[in-house]
Design a protein around this motif. Structure first.
Motif, short mmCIF file in Angstrom:
data_model
loop_
_atom_site.label_atom_id
_atom_site.label_comp_id
_atom_site.label_asym_id
_atom_site.label_seq_id
_atom_site.Cartn_x
_atom_site.Cartn_y
_atom_site.Cartn_z
N LYS A 81 0.82 -1.21 0.00
CA LYS A 81 0.00 0.00 0.00
C LYS A 81 0.85 1.26 0.00
O LYS A 81 0.54 2.24 -0.70
N ASN A 82 1.91 1.27 0.78
CA ASN A 82 2.74 2.48 0.86
C ASN A 82 3.93 2.45 -0.10
O ASN A 82 4.91 3.18 0.08
N LYS A 83 3.85 1.57 -1.13
CA LYS A 83 4.83 1.52 -2.23
C LYS A 83 6.22 1.04 -1.80
O LYS A 83 7.19 1.21 -2.54
N CYS A 84 6.31 0.46 -0.63
CA CYS A 84 7.62 -0.02 -0.17
C CYS A 84 8.16 -1.11 -1.09
O CYS A 84 9.35 -1.12 -1.43
N ILE A 85 7.28 -2.03 -1.52
CA ILE A 85 7.70 -3.12 -2.40
C ILE A 85 8.22 -2.56 -3.72
O ILE A 85 9.26 -3.00 -4.24
N ASP A 86 7.52 -1.57 -4.26
CA ASP A 86 7.97 -0.94 -5.52
C ASP A 86 9.35 -0.34 -5.35
O ASP A 86 10.21 -0.46 -6.25
N ASN A 87 9.59 0.31 -4.23
CA ASN A 87 10.90 0.94 -3.99
C ASN A 87 12.01 -0.11 -3.90
O ASN A 87 13.13 0.12 -4.37
N ILE A 88 11.70 -1.26 -3.30
CA ILE A 88 12.70 -2.32 -3.20
C ILE A 88 13.12 -2.80 -4.59
O ILE A 88 14.30 -2.96 -4.89
N TYR A 89 12.13 -3.01 -5.47
CA TYR A 89 12.41 -3.52 -6.81
C TYR A 89 13.05 -2.46 -7.71
O TYR A 89 13.87 -2.78 -8.56
N ASN A 90 12.68 -1.21 -7.51
CA ASN A 90 13.12 -0.16 -8.43
C ASN A 90 14.43 0.51 -8.02
O ASN A 90 15.01 1.26 -8.80
N SER A 91 14.88 0.27 -6.80
CA SER A 91 16.10 0.93 -6.32
C SER A 91 17.25 -0.07 -6.22
O SER A 91 17.07 -1.20 -5.77
#
Length: 424
Positions: A81-91
């Motif tokens: 929900k807070n985009k933490c997963i997206d940040n893990i994959y994208n960074s």
């Protein structure tokens, strides 16, 4: 200056742990000594691979299934929900994350594929900027160690690789023999089959040494369920089988789409089929779906061949060389048509004939009823039965075009062959 030297020494010790410890847990404990906080190592399914000594004292965020530890589902949903997963994959670098608790996250990558991530929980001391640099180093060291500890895919993986490659390369003429062989691996042959292909350039001559590739295959197999896989011509190929009409239903498609997006991957998907003897045609359908979507500049992560059938036919007519694999025309017939024919055969109905007559009469209900010598109410009963059975709208021009194209293929085949209905 002294602070800079201390940071350098800590980084050196973490790198050196590859040789002094030579295990994930040993390296993890060295990292915990410098970070001073609990460290968790998770894979992309939120399973906890291992955790440091301090982390083993904290079970508040963990649940256990079949002997494996996972993050609580509530925490996973919050991370999404807070985009933490997206940040893990994208960074590519470690970052601070603030929610109910303060954490550091950093992806672990192999061949640019995220195979897991590090989570450091602020509980024993407050974080500082140095902790991000140390976590980055720890991520690189774990990437190397994971490859050292996972050089080969499992024996069952090798078996299924050989089975599927054999199916794709060799023209099969004994379906009973192949079905019997498939029973010896962890794969159940159901009534519906599908080929899914993902282009992937591996960096090693022997892909079994490519941990990133094997991990990627494992993750996708977890998503797809009952399937076998292989790596062939720079492509990861999956043969999927179940009893669902679509094989990949809407909920499964969303999970697959999210995974492909996160890893910047594309896939081509064949039409659903039920005969292993035709597997080469359907494999090539998945490849043509990828090639046609790329040439038409469609930036899709999932590409269904059934959306490109007419473009495939255009491409064949324009192709001047003999290097194009030409797919058997009957494998281009849409599964909707096949389903109607099988339903009629089983229930002694006339749904296929009704649909064909309707389309031949310019979608005119009255003319169709007259030609079939049935009442209009009977026609509309069959019409609605077709829509219900196929779960589609016959008011959609796109759906009607797919059906009409399939009927044209069958008509053409009628003029050149005496075996039609049995073939589909």
């Amino acid at each position: 200056m002294q602070k800079k030297n201390d940071l350098y020494k800590k980084k050196y010790e973490i790198y050196n742990s590859l040789f002094t410890e030579n295990s994930i847990d040993g390296i993890l404990n060295i990292g915990e000594n410098f970070l001073g906080n609990p460290i968790f190592i998770l894979d992309t399914s939120y399973r906890i691979i291992t955790r440091s000594n301090l982390a083993k004292l904290d079970n508040s965020s963990i649940e256990t299934h079949n002997g494996e530890s996972y993050l609580l589902l509530d925490i996973v949903q919050l991370m999404k929900k807070n985009k933490c997963i997206d940040n893990i994959y994208n960074s590519n670098n470690a970052f601070f994350h603030n929610s109910d608790e303060v954490l550091i996250f950093c992806s672990i990558r192999i061949n640019n594929i995220t195979v897991g991530y590090i989570s450091v929980l602020q509980s024993k001391r407050e974080f500082n900027a140095e902790d991000l640099e140390l976590t980055n180093v720890l991520s690189k060291v774990f990437s190397i160690q994971l490859q050292k500890e996972n050089l080969f895919i499992s024996n069952s993986g090798l078996d299924e690789e050989y089975y599927l490659t054999d199916l794709l390369i060799n023209r099969i003429d004994n379906i009973e023999y192949m079905t019997e062989r498939l029973q010896y691996i962890n794969f159940n042959l159901h009534k519906n089959l599908l080929i899914l292909s993902i282009p992937f350039k591996q960096k090693y001559k022997d892909y079994r040494h490519n941990f990133g590739l094997t991990e990627l295959i494992k993750k996708i197999k977890t998503i797809l369920g009952n399937c076998i896989s292989t790596y062939y011509k720079d492509t990861i190929i999956f043969l999927i089988s179940n009893d669902h009409n679509d094989v990949i239903n809407d909920s499964l498609k969303q999970i697959l789409l999210e995974f492909l997006k996160l890893n910047n991957l594309r896939c081509g998907i064949s039409i659903v089929f039920d005969n292993l003897l035709d597997i080469q045609d359907f494999f090539n359908q998945s490849i043509h779906a990828l090639e046609l979507s790329a040439s038409m500049k469609k930036d899709n992560n999932i590409n269904y061949f059934e959306d490109y059938i007419e473009y495939y036919l255009f491409n064949v007519s324009m192709h001047t060389t003999n290097d194009l694999y030409k797919i058997n025309l009957l494998t281009l017939v849409h599964p909707w048509i096949k389903k109607l024919i099988k339903f009629d055969d089983k229930h002694k109905t006339d749904l296929f004939k009704t649909l064909k007559t309707y389309l031949e009469n310019n979608r005119n209900a009255n003319d169709t009823s007259i030609q079939l010598n049935i009442h209009r109410s009977t026609f509309f009963y069959r019409f609605n039965k077709i829509q219900s059975l196929l779960d589609i709208s016959l008011g959609s021009n796109n759906n009607l075009f797919k059906l009409e194209l399939s009927l044209k293929i069958l008509d053409y085949n009628t003029l050149t062959s005496t075996t039609i209905v049995n073939s589909v």
